[in-house]
Structure formats: C-alpha cells, structure tokens
Motif scaffolding. Structure first.
Motif, PDB file in Angstrom:
ATOM      1  N   ALA A 437       0.831  -1.207   0.000  1.00 44.24           N
ATOM      2  CA  ALA A 437       0.000   0.000   0.000  1.00 44.24           C
ATOM      3  C   ALA A 437       0.862   1.252   0.000  1.00 44.24           C
ATOM      4  CB  ALA A 437      -0.927  -0.007   1.212  1.00 44.24           C
ATOM      5  N   SER A 438       2.041   1.186   0.625  1.00 46.78           N
ATOM      6  CA  SER A 438       2.930   2.350   0.658  1.00 46.78           C
ATOM      7  C   SER A 438       3.419   2.715  -0.738  1.00 46.78           C
ATOM      8  CB  SER A 438       4.126   2.067   1.565  1.00 46.78           C
ATOM      9  OG  SER A 438       4.833   0.928   1.110  1.00 46.78           O
ATOM     10  N   TYR A 439       3.686   1.713  -1.567  1.00 49.54           N
ATOM     11  CA  TYR A 439       4.135   2.004  -2.939  1.00 49.54           C
ATOM     12  C   TYR A 439       2.983   2.553  -3.782  1.00 49.54           C
ATOM     13  CZ  TYR A 439       6.793   1.636  -7.253  1.00 49.54           C
ATOM     14  OH  TYR A 439       7.455   1.937  -8.425  1.00 49.54           O
ATOM     15  N   LEU A 440       1.765   2.069  -3.525  1.00 52.52           N
ATOM     16  CA  LEU A 440       0.597   2.596  -4.238  1.00 52.52           C
ATOM     17  C   LEU A 440       0.371   4.059  -3.867  1.00 52.52           C
ATOM     18  CD1 LEU A 440      -1.229   1.140  -6.254  1.00 52.52           C
ATOM     19  CD2 LEU A 440      -2.899   0.817  -4.430  1.00 52.52           C
ATOM     20  N   ARG A 441       0.588   4.400  -2.587  1.00 51.85           N
ATOM     21  CA  ARG A 441       0.474   5.798  -2.168  1.00 51.85           C
ATOM     22  C   ARG A 441       1.562   6.647  -2.824  1.00 51.85           C
ATOM     23  NH1 ARG A 441      -0.613   3.608   2.950  1.00 51.85           N
ATOM     24  NH2 ARG A 441       1.557   3.969   3.590  1.00 51.85           N
ATOM     25  N   TYR A 442       2.765   6.076  -2.937  1.00 54.04           N
ATOM     26  CA  TYR A 442       3.856   6.793  -3.596  1.00 54.04           C
ATOM     27  C   TYR A 442       3.490   7.112  -5.049  1.00 54.04           C
ATOM     28  CZ  TYR A 442       8.125   7.127  -6.397  1.00 54.04           C
ATOM     29  OH  TYR A 442       9.072   7.509  -7.312  1.00 54.04           O
ATOM     30  N   LEU A 443       2.920   6.139  -5.753  1.00 53.83           N
ATOM     31  CA  LEU A 443       2.515   6.378  -7.147  1.00 53.83           C
ATOM     32  C   LEU A 443       1.415   7.442  -7.216  1.00 53.83           C
ATOM     33  CD1 LEU A 443       2.396   2.744  -8.624  1.00 53.83           C
ATOM     34  CD2 LEU A 443       4.127   4.509  -9.045  1.00 53.83           C
ATOM     35  N   THR A 444       0.466   7.372  -6.294  1.00 57.81           N
ATOM     36  CA  THR A 444      -0.644   8.340  -6.291  1.00 57.81           C
ATOM     37  C   THR A 444      -0.132   9.751  -6.034  1.00 57.81           C
ATOM     38  OG1 THR A 444      -2.164   6.634  -5.474  1.00 57.81           O
ATOM     39  CG2 THR A 444      -2.847   8.929  -5.222  1.00 57.81           C
ATOM     40  N   ASN A 445       0.742   9.920  -5.053  1.00 57.24           N
ATOM     41  CA  ASN A 445       1.262  11.252  -4.737  1.00 57.24           C
ATOM     42  C   ASN A 445       2.154  11.785  -5.858  1.00 57.24           C
ATOM     43  OD1 ASN A 445      -0.041  11.306  -2.243  1.00 57.24           O
ATOM     44  ND2 ASN A 445       1.674  10.333  -1.187  1.00 57.24           N
ATOM     45  N   THR A 446       2.949  10.910  -6.472  1.00 52.38           N
ATOM     46  CA  THR A 446       3.802  11.343  -7.578  1.00 52.38           C
ATOM     47  C   THR A 446       2.963  11.734  -8.785  1.00 52.38           C
ATOM     48  OG1 THR A 446       5.500   9.793  -6.802  1.00 52.38           O
ATOM     49  CG2 THR A 446       5.782  10.716  -8.989  1.00 52.38           C
ATOM     50  N   LEU A 447       1.900  10.954  -9.052  1.00 47.91           N
ATOM     51  CA  LEU A 447       1.005  11.285 -10.169  1.00 47.91           C
ATOM     52  C   LEU A 447       0.305  12.616  -9.912  1.00 47.91           C
ATOM     53  CD1 LEU A 447      -1.243   8.865 -12.102  1.00 47.91           C
ATOM     54  CD2 LEU A 447      -2.291  10.891 -11.130  1.00 47.91           C
ATOM     55  N   ARG A 448      -0.127  12.832  -8.663  1.00 42.76           N
ATOM     56  CA  ARG A 448      -0.781  14.100  -8.317  1.00 42.76           C
ATOM     57  C   ARG A 448       0.154  15.283  -8.570  1.00 42.76           C
ATOM     58  NH1 ARG A 448      -4.906  15.074  -4.851  1.00 42.76           N
ATOM     59  NH2 ARG A 448      -4.743  13.051  -3.794  1.00 42.76           N
ATOM     60  N   GLN A 449       1.427  15.105  -8.222  1.00 47.08           N
ATOM     61  CA  GLN A 449       2.384  16.196  -8.380  1.00 47.08           C
ATOM     62  C   GLN A 449       2.776  16.407  -9.849  1.00 47.08           C
ATOM     63  OE1 GLN A 449       5.846  15.708  -5.953  1.00 47.08           O
ATOM     64  NE2 GLN A 449       6.974  17.398  -6.898  1.00 47.08           N
ATOM     65  N   ASP A 450       3.051  15.335 -10.557  1.00 47.27           N
ATOM     66  CA  ASP A 450       3.556  15.451 -11.931  1.00 47.27           C
ATOM     67  C   ASP A 450       2.484  15.900 -12.919  1.00 47.27           C
ATOM     68  OD1 ASP A 450       5.967  14.670 -10.953  1.00 47.27           O
ATOM     69  OD2 ASP A 450       5.867  12.604 -11.695  1.00 47.27           O
ATOM     70  N   PHE A 451       1.224  15.541 -12.664  1.00 49.61           N
ATOM     71  CA  PHE A 451       0.151  15.913 -13.589  1.00 49.61           C
ATOM     72  C   PHE A 451      -0.724  17.035 -13.043  1.00 49.61           C
ATOM     73  CE2 PHE A 451       1.204  11.639 -15.090  1.00 49.61           C
ATOM     74  CZ  PHE A 451       1.311  11.874 -16.451  1.00 49.61           C
ATOM     75  N   ASP A 452      -0.281  17.693 -11.971  1.00 49.09           N
ATOM     76  CA  ASP A 452      -0.958  18.865 -11.420  1.00 49.09           C
ATOM     77  C   ASP A 452      -2.419  18.547 -11.089  1.00 49.09           C
ATOM     78  OD1 ASP A 452      -1.209  21.444 -10.517  1.00 49.09           O
ATOM     79  OD2 ASP A 452      -1.701  22.274 -12.487  1.00 49.09           O
ATOM     80  N   LEU A 453      -2.605  17.630 -10.127  1.00 48.84           N
ATOM     81  CA  LEU A 453      -3.946  17.243  -9.678  1.00 48.84           C
ATOM     82  C   LEU A 453      -4.102  17.518  -8.180  1.00 48.84           C
ATOM     83  CD1 LEU A 453      -4.237  13.785 -11.503  1.00 48.84           C
ATOM     84  CD2 LEU A 453      -5.296  15.942 -12.206  1.00 48.84           C
ATOM     85  N   PRO A 454      -3.899  18.763  -7.737  1.00 50.24           N
ATOM     86  CA  PRO A 454      -3.980  19.033  -6.296  1.00 50.24           C
ATOM     87  C   PRO A 454      -5.417  19.103  -5.799  1.00 50.24           C
ATOM     88  CG  PRO A 454      -3.609  21.070  -7.478  1.00 50.24           C
ATOM     89  CD  PRO A 454      -3.588  19.979  -8.513  1.00 50.24           C
ATOM     90  N   GLY A 455      -5.596  18.670  -4.565  1.00 47.25           N
ATOM     91  CA  GLY A 455      -6.841  18.948  -3.862  1.00 47.25           C
ATOM     92  C   GLY A 455      -8.051  18.129  -4.232  1.00 47.25           C
ATOM     93  N   VAL A 456      -7.920  17.073  -5.055  1.00 43.60           N
ATOM     94  CA  VAL A 456      -9.070  16.232  -5.393  1.00 43.60           C
ATOM     95  C   VAL A 456      -8.738  14.780  -5.054  1.00 43.60           C
ATOM     96  CG1 VAL A 456      -9.853  17.769  -7.238  1.00 43.60           C
ATOM     97  CG2 VAL A 456      -8.319  15.871  -7.783  1.00 43.60           C
ATOM     98  N   PRO A 457      -9.743  13.966  -4.741  1.00 38.23           N
ATOM     99  CA  PRO A 457      -9.473  12.546  -4.496  1.00 38.23           C
ATOM    100  C   PRO A 457      -8.964  11.873  -5.765  1.00 38.23           C
ATOM    101  CG  PRO A 457     -11.686  13.169  -3.758  1.00 38.23           C
ATOM    102  CD  PRO A 457     -11.168  14.293  -4.575  1.00 38.23           C
ATOM    103  N   ILE A 458      -8.007  10.989  -5.609  1.00 39.97           N
ATOM    104  CA  ILE A 458      -7.482  10.187  -6.723  1.00 39.97           C
ATOM    105  C   ILE A 458      -7.628   8.719  -6.346  1.00 39.97           C
ATOM    106  CG2 ILE A 458      -5.427   9.553  -8.041  1.00 39.97           C
ATOM    107  CD1 ILE A 458      -4.476  12.391  -7.839  1.00 39.97           C
TER     108      ILE A 458
END
Length: 477
Positions: A437-458
């Motif tokens: 689950a920690s690696y899945l969170r890492y992918l989610t946070n990196t995707l949020r940062q790299d594709f500019d998806l702040p402040g919404v559920p992913i």
C-alpha cells in the motif's frame, strides 16, 4: 408560460406532504412535530396536465421580527408575495383554528388568487371541518388527502380556475437540463478517449453543496453570494433543516447552491427530526459536484470537521475549504499560516486542497472562493491520455522500482485512466495483492504532483493483467 404556487397554512396541516406529492419526490422533511419546515423550498411540480413551480413554506409563526419565528414568518410572507397563486391549507380533521383566520386575513390583503384546501379529508368526521372552512370567505374548499393522493383532480380544476386556462395550459418553454451531458450529476463519468481530450467547458452548469458543523455560517454565506435574504439565518444553531437548493448565476455560469443542515457527531444525533436532516444533507453531498467544507476560523479542524472532510473525499466529490468568520480574526497573517499548516498535515489524502478565508457576514473572499471552486472542478474533470501515463510510469519505475515481495520482483505493466469525477486509474501489475500500500500511495502522490492534480481525491486500483493462455491445458509431447 409557467406559474408559481405557494403552499401556506399554519404548522402541521400537511404543507410539506402536499409539496412532496406535487413534486413527485420526497424532498421536504415530513414529521408529526409542528414547525419542521423553516426555509421556503421551490421545485418544479406536475398535477395531471398542469406544470408549475411549487413553494413549500413555514407555518404562520408568532414572534417578534428579530426572533426565529418572526424570521420564519417573513420568509412565508415573501413566498406569498412572489407567488402567482396561494394554496391555503387547513386541517379538516381538527377544524378551524384562530391562526387559520389570521392567515385568511393576510391572504385577502395580499390580493393574490387563493385556492382553499381542506387536507386530511380521509379522516373520520373530516366533513364537518370542510364545511367549517366556508367561514373563511375564500370560496369553496377542496377536500384532499395529501398523504394518500385523494382529491387531486378537484385540486387541479381549482388551480386551473384560479390561474386561467390560457396561462395554466400554455406549452412549456424547453429549458436546458442542469447536467449538460444528460447524466446524473454526481455519478462518475467514463471517458474512453485517449489522445483527443475535450477541453474543460467553463459554461456548463455547476452544483455546489455547502456543508459543515451547526452555526458555521453556511446560510449566511449563500445569502451574501446571491445578494438576497433567501435563506433563514440567525445566531441560533441548527436553524437549517432541509437541504435547500438555490439557483444563481456567477459570471454567466448557472450555479445551483445547496444549503445543508449542520452535521454533528453521530453520537449526539438522537432525535428523529435531526436524523432526517442529516440524511438530507448526505444526499446533497452525493449529488453535488463541488462540496465547500465550511469551517469556523476561530475553532477550525474539530474532530467533526475532519470526519466531514473524510466523508466527502470517500464519496469522491471535489472538496474546497472555506474558513468562515474571518472578520473576527485579529492576527490574520499568523492565523492564515497556522491554518495552511494544519490543512496540509490533517488532510494528507487530498494534498493541495484549496482553502480560502472568507466572511459570509461582510462578503470578504467570496469571489476568490468561487474562483477556487471552478479551478477544483476543472481538476476533478481532468482526463490524462494513456500514452502520457505510461511514459510517466516507465520513468517512475526506473527511478523508484517496486520492492520485491517474498523474493519475487513485481512487474508494473501499464496504467490507464478509466474514469473522471474524480480521476480514477487502473494499474496493471503481475501480483496486485502483493503490491504494498505504501508504494501505491507513492505512485498516487507522484502522479498528483507530476500531472498537477492538487486537492481532489485520486483513486488508484491495482489489477492483474489478463493472461491469454489462462485456462488452456498444457499439450503433451
């Protein structure tokens, strides 16, 4: 050309029950307790071949103008003034009361056409109450049962006579649906396109729900936004009971605002009426697109505030925080820094959530709040092509590969976006059950940062890729 009908009468005569019957849905809260309805609620209605707008109102409350009953009475009088015809409801079961006669005098002075309705006509001895209604001097009463749907044909004929056939039977002008794509607002919307991604349409109608603890200032802020005292407000906590929708236009864009009842901790919600109000607020959240979480800037981030935010995130709505009562903060610069730090620390599941200090009393920050709502809505509707996602995945895996589990390496094959509203992604891998689950969170946070998806559920789902040889028996040599 449509017309508007206001349902009026003293408390507990069945106004909200009739409103729900005409609207065709259980919209207004109904309970045996007198005075359940406080704000006036408007909704399209249909009665056989008649289409019109119906308004539910509070009863004729007695009290000074600055008290809660006085403010409720002012809302009712405003509904009568704005309506084309008044449905005056009396209780045929209990007969006439002094308040009925007072209401009759008010309606006569208003000059509006009045249809006198004797509700609960299915009860024993109701006939005597119907005959008593003649004393009001408002014409022949129409005996109905709002709960059982009896007498509605006679009510239709009375409305037709009061409004006039030319207006009542005029063809309806086609109005655009609120959900421009024909889908139910609040549902996740699939998007199977890859490279050809349509741009965000900033002209589409938008649904916004305002939620928070009791007395956070939700109704006051909506009144300030629309520029009129549409909703009942005051210093008392828990004034709002029904989830009231208000149509508004902001910079040429149609907005539907939902005011909701204050949400207290579940353990404190004991009364049946409050449970109904909370259920109505939760429905408003589920069918909204953007949900504004109203926090009191003086006492923000109580446990209940965080639970409300978590509920909205789990529902997949687009959240925006409004720190209300900003006009009562003295050291604003220090307070803002503290609030931003707490926001990032206490809501890590939606990093970058937009938070705006506002004052519903003075109007401070409301324009900026609307701008942040639109930006969040745009991110919530964002679609990323599969090609970009897989180039990103390849670079991420090279930089930080997934850990080996039980001595076996995990293979991440490809990623694609399956839905918007909120953005949802499927990650194809060799052993999804073993992916930490920690690696899945890492992918989610990196995707949020790299594709500019702040402040919404992913939403990130790991699935096993299909094996084309699965189920085939091995051939013997």
């Amino acid at each position: 050309m449509s017309f508007t009908v206001a349902i009026v009468g003293r408390p507990n005569v069945g106004k909200s029950t009739l409103f729900n019957r005409l609207a065709g849905r259980k919209l207004a809260l109904v309970d045996d307790t007198p005075g359940v309805t406080r704000d006036r609620r408007l909704h399209p209605a249909k009665l056989y071949d008649l289409a019109f707008d119906v308004v539910d109102t509070a009863g004729l409350e007695v009290g000074d103008a600055d008290t809660l009953p006085g403010r409720m009475r002012a809302q009712t009088l405003r509904a009568i003034d704005e309506a084309d015809v008044a449905l005056f409801i009396v209780d045929a079961k209990t007969g006439l009361m002094p308040d009925d006669r007072t209401f009759a005098d008010i309606l006569r002075k208003s000059g509006k056409p009045v249809v006198l309705v004797a509700n609960k006509a299915e009860a024993r001895d109701a006939e005597a109450g119907i005959y008593d209604a003649y004393e009001l001097g408002l014409g022949e009463p129409v005996g109905i049962s709002a709960e059982h749907g009896l007498g509605l044909a006679d009510l239709r004929d009375a409305l037709l006579e009061a409004v006039g056939e030319e207006r009542a039977l005029a063809p309806d002008e086609e109005e655009p649906e609120l959900a421009g794509d024909g889908s139910l607002v609040g549902d996740d919307v699939s998007d199977d396109t890859d490279e050809e991604i349509p741009p965000y349409d900033a002209t589409k109608p938008l649904r916004i729900a305002i939620v928070g603890r009791p007395n956070a200032g939700k109704s006051t802020m909506i009144n300030r936004l629309i520029g009129q005292d549409r909703l009942l407000t005051g210093p008392e906590a828990g004034i709002t009971r029904d989830s009231i929708s208000v149509d508004w236009e902001w910079k040429g864009r149609n907005i539907k605002l939902f005011d909701t009842a204050g949400l207290r901790r579940k353990a404190r919600v004991q009364e049946k009426l409050e449970k109904l109000s909370v259920g109505d607020a939760l429905r408003a959240i589920r069918f909204a697109e953007v949900v504004v979480i109203m926090l009191d800037a003086q006492i923000p981030f109580e446990k209940q505030d965080l639970q409300i935010a978590d509920l909205i995130i789990r529902e997949g709505r687009a959240p925006v925080i409004a720190f209300n009562k900003w006009d009562m903060i003295e050291d604003r610069q220090q307070a803002l820094a503290d609030l931003r730090e707490k926001t990032e620390r206490l809501l890590p599941q939606v990093r970058g959530i937009r938070a705006v200090p506002v004052s519903g009393q003075t109007g401070f920050g409301l324009d900026r709040l609307m701008q942040e709502i639109v930006k969040t809505h745009e991110i919530w509707n964002r679609r990323i092509s599969t090609g970009r996602l897989n180039r990103w995945l390849s670079a991420v895996v090279q930089h930080h590969p997934p850990p080996a589990v039980a001595g076996r390496r995990l293979k991440l094959k490809y990623i694609t976006q399956i839905k918007m509203r909120p953005p949802a992604f499927v990650l194809s891998c060799s052993r999804p059950e073993a992916l930490p689950a920690s690696y899945l969170r890492y992918l989610t946070n990196t995707l949020r940062q790299d594709f500019d998806l702040p402040g919404v559920p992913i939403r990130m789902l790991a699935r096993a890729g299909e094996n084309p040889f699965a189920g085939r028996a091995r051939k013997r040599r």
